[in-house]
Design a protein around this motif. Structure first.
Motif, PDB file in Angstrom:
ATOM      1  N   PRO A  24      60.445  -6.509  26.520  1.00 54.61           N
ATOM      2  CA  PRO A  24      61.910  -6.532  26.351  1.00 54.61           C
ATOM      3  C   PRO A  24      62.528  -5.299  27.013  1.00 54.61           C
ATOM      4  O   PRO A  24      61.867  -4.287  27.202  1.00 54.61           O
ATOM      5  CB  PRO A  24      62.085  -6.489  24.835  1.00 54.61           C
ATOM      6  N   TRP A  25      63.788  -5.396  27.349  1.00 49.88           N
ATOM      7  CA  TRP A  25      64.496  -4.290  27.977  1.00 49.88           C
ATOM      8  C   TRP A  25      65.280  -3.505  26.945  1.00 49.88           C
ATOM      9  O   TRP A  25      65.954  -4.066  26.093  1.00 49.88           O
ATOM     10  CB  TRP A  25      65.471  -4.801  29.019  1.00 49.88           C
ATOM     11  N   SER A  26      65.211  -2.212  27.044  1.00 46.43           N
ATOM     12  CA  SER A  26      66.056  -1.334  26.238  1.00 46.43           C
ATOM     13  C   SER A  26      67.360  -1.097  26.993  1.00 46.43           C
ATOM     14  O   SER A  26      67.477  -1.439  28.171  1.00 46.43           O
ATOM     15  CB  SER A  26      65.349  -0.005  25.981  1.00 46.43           C
ATOM     16  N   SER A  27      68.321  -0.484  26.296  1.00 50.00           N
ATOM     17  CA  SER A  27      69.625  -0.234  26.886  1.00 50.00           C
ATOM     18  C   SER A  27      70.062   1.193  26.575  1.00 50.00           C
ATOM     19  O   SER A  27      69.324   1.963  25.968  1.00 50.00           O
ATOM     20  CB  SER A  27      70.649  -1.233  26.328  1.00 50.00           C
ATOM     21  N   ALA A  28      71.275   1.507  26.959  1.00 53.07           N
ATOM     22  CA  ALA A  28      71.893   2.768  26.572  1.00 53.07           C
ATOM     23  C   ALA A  28      72.675   2.538  25.290  1.00 53.07           C
ATOM     24  O   ALA A  28      73.198   1.447  25.058  1.00 53.07           O
ATOM     25  CB  ALA A  28      72.824   3.265  27.666  1.00 53.07           C
ATOM     26  N   ARG A  29      72.733   3.550  24.439  1.00 56.53           N
ATOM     27  CA  ARG A  29      73.521   3.441  23.207  1.00 56.53           C
ATOM     28  C   ARG A  29      75.009   3.391  23.506  1.00 56.53           C
ATOM     29  O   ARG A  29      75.759   2.692  22.836  1.00 56.53           O
ATOM     30  CB  ARG A  29      73.243   4.637  22.298  1.00 56.53           C
ATOM     31  N   PRO A  93      61.132  -0.751  29.505  1.00 52.44           N
ATOM     32  CA  PRO A  93      62.003  -0.193  30.533  1.00 52.44           C
ATOM     33  C   PRO A  93      63.457  -0.216  30.071  1.00 52.44           C
ATOM     34  O   PRO A  93      63.860  -1.084  29.303  1.00 52.44           O
ATOM     35  CB  PRO A  93      61.786  -1.136  31.722  1.00 52.44           C
ATOM     36  N   VAL A  94      64.222   0.745  30.514  1.00 57.14           N
ATOM     37  CA  VAL A  94      65.649   0.785  30.190  1.00 57.14           C
ATOM     38  C   VAL A  94      66.377   0.082  31.335  1.00 57.14           C
ATOM     39  O   VAL A  94      66.788   0.708  32.306  1.00 57.14           O
ATOM     40  CB  VAL A  94      66.152   2.228  30.001  1.00 57.14           C
ATOM     41  N   LEU A  95      66.472  -1.242  31.214  1.00 54.90           N
ATOM     42  CA  LEU A  95      67.079  -2.042  32.278  1.00 54.90           C
ATOM     43  C   LEU A  95      68.246  -2.896  31.797  1.00 54.90           C
ATOM     44  O   LEU A  95      68.865  -3.599  32.597  1.00 54.90           O
ATOM     45  CB  LEU A  95      66.023  -2.936  32.938  1.00 54.90           C
ATOM     46  N   ALA A  96      68.580  -2.853  30.510  1.00 61.28           N
ATOM     47  CA  ALA A  96      69.750  -3.573  30.009  1.00 61.28           C
ATOM     48  C   ALA A  96      70.955  -2.641  30.140  1.00 61.28           C
ATOM     49  O   ALA A  96      71.537  -2.163  29.163  1.00 61.28           O
ATOM     50  CB  ALA A  96      69.538  -4.014  28.564  1.00 61.28           C
ATOM     51  N   ASN A 137      70.129   8.827  24.198  1.00 62.71           N
ATOM     52  CA  ASN A 137      71.058   7.747  24.498  1.00 62.71           C
ATOM     53  C   ASN A 137      70.323   6.442  24.846  1.00 62.71           C
ATOM     54  O   ASN A 137      70.842   5.632  25.591  1.00 62.71           O
ATOM     55  CB  ASN A 137      71.994   8.153  25.648  1.00 62.71           C
ATOM     56  N   ILE A 138      69.119   6.263  24.325  1.00 57.98           N
ATOM     57  CA  ILE A 138      68.404   5.001  24.557  1.00 57.98           C
ATOM     58  C   ILE A 138      68.481   4.150  23.297  1.00 57.98           C
ATOM     59  O   ILE A 138      68.155   4.615  22.213  1.00 57.98           O
ATOM     60  CB  ILE A 138      66.922   5.236  24.935  1.00 57.98           C
ATOM     61  N   ASP A 139      68.910   2.929  23.459  1.00 61.10           N
ATOM     62  CA  ASP A 139      68.954   1.956  22.371  1.00 61.10           C
ATOM     63  C   ASP A 139      67.667   1.152  22.441  1.00 61.10           C
ATOM     64  O   ASP A 139      67.518   0.283  23.291  1.00 61.10           O
ATOM     65  CB  ASP A 139      70.177   1.060  22.528  1.00 61.10           C
ATOM     66  N   ASP A 141      66.642  -0.992  20.325  1.00 58.89           N
ATOM     67  CA  ASP A 141      66.761  -2.300  19.698  1.00 58.89           C
ATOM     68  C   ASP A 141      66.684  -3.374  20.770  1.00 58.89           C
ATOM     69  O   ASP A 141      67.646  -3.637  21.483  1.00 58.89           O
ATOM     70  CB  ASP A 141      68.073  -2.424  18.933  1.00 58.89           C
ATOM     71  N   THR A 142      65.535  -3.994  20.897  1.00 60.79           N
ATOM     72  CA  THR A 142      65.308  -4.987  21.944  1.00 60.79           C
ATOM     73  C   THR A 142      65.545  -6.402  21.455  1.00 60.79           C
ATOM     74  O   THR A 142      65.248  -7.363  22.151  1.00 60.79           O
ATOM     75  CB  THR A 142      63.881  -4.867  22.499  1.00 60.79           C
ATOM     76  N   ASP A 143      66.110  -6.560  20.262  1.00 66.65           N
ATOM     77  CA  ASP A 143      66.372  -7.892  19.682  1.00 66.65           C
ATOM     78  C   ASP A 143      67.807  -8.342  19.953  1.00 66.65           C
ATOM     79  O   ASP A 143      68.393  -9.030  19.143  1.00 66.65           O
ATOM     80  CB  ASP A 143      66.109  -7.879  18.170  1.00 66.65           C
ATOM     81  N   ARG A 144      68.380  -7.956  21.044  1.00 67.45           N
ATOM     82  CA  ARG A 144      69.762  -8.363  21.325  1.00 67.45           C
ATOM     83  C   ARG A 144      69.827  -9.724  21.930  1.00 67.45           C
ATOM     84  O   ARG A 144      69.058 -10.309  22.467  1.00 67.45           O
ATOM     85  CB  ARG A 144      70.530  -7.384  22.166  1.00 67.45           C
TER      86      ARG A 144
END
Length: 144
Positions: A24-29, A93-96, A137-139, A141-144
């Motif tokens: 899953p992709w992580s995102s920024a908060r 990876p932080v790709l969202a 600043n990494i979110d 939560d990959t359950d979006r």
């Protein structure tokens, strides 16, 4: 696999597939903007590059570089630095997110591939808050 004349080891392709397609992709908060300059004196030469980087959470990945008057090699270096930082954050990876690079400064004598790579990599690490002095600043939560 061969792309053009470049041979990519199968282990590298396998890793990238696992990292980007199977995880899953992580995102920024939250959105964040940083202005960053990288400079090193290497004996008789100074290498330097400066840019502004912005991250915004997004369900789709986008990397935009607004640098009309900057050499293609330096734009590619900046993209490589961003991707290195985004793909190297733990197990996801932080790709969202959307990343935008602007205000790239290429001084004729100081500009180099290495300078733009490092400026963009370090700016992205600041956006993510994975360096001292910057709030995380990494979110995850990959359950979006």
């Amino acid at each position: 696999m061969t792309i053009g004349e470049m041979r990519i080891p199968s282990e590298v392709l396998d890793w990238l597939t696992r990292k980007v397609e199977e995880r899953p992709w992580s995102s920024a908060r939250e959105p964040r903007t940083v202005i960053h300059e990288w400079r090193r004196v290497t004996g008789g030469r100074t290498m330097a590059a400066a840019l502004t980087a912005r991250i915004t959470p997004s369900p789709r990945f986008a990397l935009v570089v607004n640098a009309a008057d900057v050499e293609r090699e330096y734009v590619a270096a900046a993209k490589d630095g961003v991707l290195t930082a985004l793909l190297s954050q733990s197990f996801c990876p932080v790709l969202a997110c959307e990343i935008e690079l602007t205000n790239l400064h290429a001084r004729p004598v100081e500009a180099s591939y290495a300078a733009f790579y490092m400026a963009a990599k370090e700016a992205t690490e600041k956006l993510l808050g994975v360096v001292p002095g910057f709030e995380h600043n990494i979110d995850w939560d990959t359950d979006r």
